[in-house]
Design a protein around this motif. Sequence first.
Motif, PDB file in Angstrom:
ATOM      1  N   ASP A   1       0.828  -1.209   0.000  1.00 45.71           N
ATOM      2  CA  ASP A   1       0.000   0.000   0.000  1.00 45.71           C
ATOM      3  C   ASP A   1       0.862   1.259   0.000  1.00 45.71           C
ATOM      4  O   ASP A   1       0.563   2.235  -0.711  1.00 45.71           O
ATOM      5  CB  ASP A   1      -0.936   0.006   1.210  1.00 45.71           C
ATOM      6  CG  ASP A   1      -2.094  -0.966   1.060  1.00 45.71           C
ATOM      7  OD1 ASP A   1      -2.378  -1.388  -0.072  1.00 45.71           O
ATOM      8  OD2 ASP A   1      -2.711  -1.314   2.096  1.00 45.71           O
TER       9      ASP A   1
ATOM     10  N   TRP B   1       2.302   1.848  -3.416  1.00 41.15           N
ATOM     11  CA  TRP B   1       1.333   2.452  -4.323  1.00 41.15           C
ATOM     12  C   TRP B   1       1.232   3.962  -4.088  1.00 41.15           C
ATOM     13  O   TRP B   1       1.144   4.752  -5.027  1.00 41.15           O
ATOM     14  CB  TRP B   1      -0.047   1.811  -4.149  1.00 41.15           C
ATOM     15  CG  TRP B   1      -0.256   0.545  -4.915  1.00 41.15           C
ATOM     16  CD1 TRP B   1      -0.352  -0.724  -4.413  1.00 41.15           C
ATOM     17  CD2 TRP B   1      -0.420   0.403  -6.331  1.00 41.15           C
ATOM     18  NE1 TRP B   1      -0.550  -1.641  -5.417  1.00 41.15           N
ATOM     19  CE2 TRP B   1      -0.599  -0.974  -6.613  1.00 41.15           C
ATOM     20  CE3 TRP B   1      -0.435   1.308  -7.396  1.00 41.15           C
ATOM     21  CZ2 TRP B   1      -0.783  -1.456  -7.902  1.00 41.15           C
ATOM     22  CZ3 TRP B   1      -0.629   0.819  -8.684  1.00 41.15           C
ATOM     23  CH2 TRP B   1      -0.797  -0.537  -8.918  1.00 41.15           C
ATOM     24  N   LYS B   2       1.230   4.349  -2.816  1.00 44.92           N
ATOM     25  CA  LYS B   2       1.064   5.766  -2.485  1.00 44.92           C
ATOM     26  C   LYS B   2       2.205   6.626  -3.017  1.00 44.92           C
ATOM     27  O   LYS B   2       2.009   7.794  -3.347  1.00 44.92           O
ATOM     28  CB  LYS B   2       0.942   5.933  -0.973  1.00 44.92           C
ATOM     29  CG  LYS B   2      -0.379   5.428  -0.407  1.00 44.92           C
ATOM     30  CD  LYS B   2      -0.403   5.524   1.111  1.00 44.92           C
ATOM     31  CE  LYS B   2      -1.719   4.966   1.665  1.00 44.92           C
ATOM     32  NZ  LYS B   2      -1.736   4.970   3.143  1.00 44.92           N
TER      33      LYS B   2
ATOM     34  N   PRO C   1      -6.053  -0.259  -5.414  1.00 43.87           N
ATOM     35  CA  PRO C   1      -5.082   0.849  -5.405  1.00 43.87           C
ATOM     36  C   PRO C   1      -4.740   1.303  -6.809  1.00 43.87           C
ATOM     37  O   PRO C   1      -4.845   0.549  -7.769  1.00 43.87           O
ATOM     38  CB  PRO C   1      -3.870   0.220  -4.698  1.00 43.87           C
ATOM     39  CG  PRO C   1      -3.976  -1.233  -4.999  1.00 43.87           C
ATOM     40  CD  PRO C   1      -5.445  -1.538  -5.009  1.00 43.87           C
TER      41      PRO C   1
ATOM     42  N   ALA D   1      -2.904   8.151  -6.146  1.00 46.89           N
ATOM     43  CA  ALA D   1      -2.121   8.142  -4.904  1.00 46.89           C
ATOM     44  C   ALA D   1      -1.925   9.563  -4.393  1.00 46.89           C
ATOM     45  O   ALA D   1      -1.743  10.507  -5.141  1.00 46.89           O
ATOM     46  CB  ALA D   1      -0.764   7.484  -5.160  1.00 46.89           C
TER      47      ALA D   1
END
Length: 293
Positions: free
Chosen positions: A244, A247-248, A287, A292
Amino acid sequence: MALSLSRRLVVCALLAGGSFSVFSTAAKAFELVEQGKLTVAFTGDMPGSGWQDGKLIGYDGEIMQKIADKLGLKIQPALMEWSGTIASVESGRVDVMLGTMGWTEKRANIMSLSEPIHYFKNGIMQSDKTSWDKLSDLEGKKVGTITGFSFVPELKKIKGLELSLYDTADAAVRDLIAGRIDAVIGDPPVVSFAIKKNPDWHMHFLAFTDTNPDFPLLTGLGQVVYGFNKKNDDLRQKVDAIIDEMWKTCAMKEIGERYGLSADVWYTPAGENFRAGVDRPADYKLPSCKTAG
């Protein structure tokens, strides 16, 4: 052939590798095959996975290496054919498997599956003299794919299609080049990478333009995930937290660009989210690098 060469290099690297250093105690909470090490089943098919200088490489491999480093675990490599990877996870011989594996509900029932590391659209590897991009284009054709791929039952439903199953991608491509089959349906990143490295093959890859609900695995948008043994769901959750964060920061795309996966389609979900309400909550959102923060 490039695919064969990549696997030979992996084998040589594994044989030449020295012993792994003894790990401290940071990850003893996980139930692992070997304490302090993350035993990873992988195929050695680039650009998805490989082994070089004591580390996993390739798109899937490099992300997993970064995850292991963050968890304080050493990678214990387990090179094998695709057909053995999922069974090795189920039996507990390895902790996790990778190899551009697409999410399916069936796999979610037997393994604990990670967040996606990228998306993909299946398609047809073929001669550059043809431009097939529909299921109907495969009717009456000789088509090769890999044993254990989730969409095999869907291929068998195509009218008149003569299917050949292979243990490795390079074996399928070899028959395609020799003219023994007309097309290969394989991992899009693997076949695209192979075509790019071998222009003398005179092959190209075209994604399916169909969106057919009767053939969701062939024509839907796929999610590439890692597979864990069900008993290691706590490990999967730790891995998901790292994914996660990647992805951000769009780290996924930064890594992907090194392996030819630069188009937005690899990092932007589209179409139906099959996981919501299956192995994720009903309000689960996929995601995306684009969204993002």
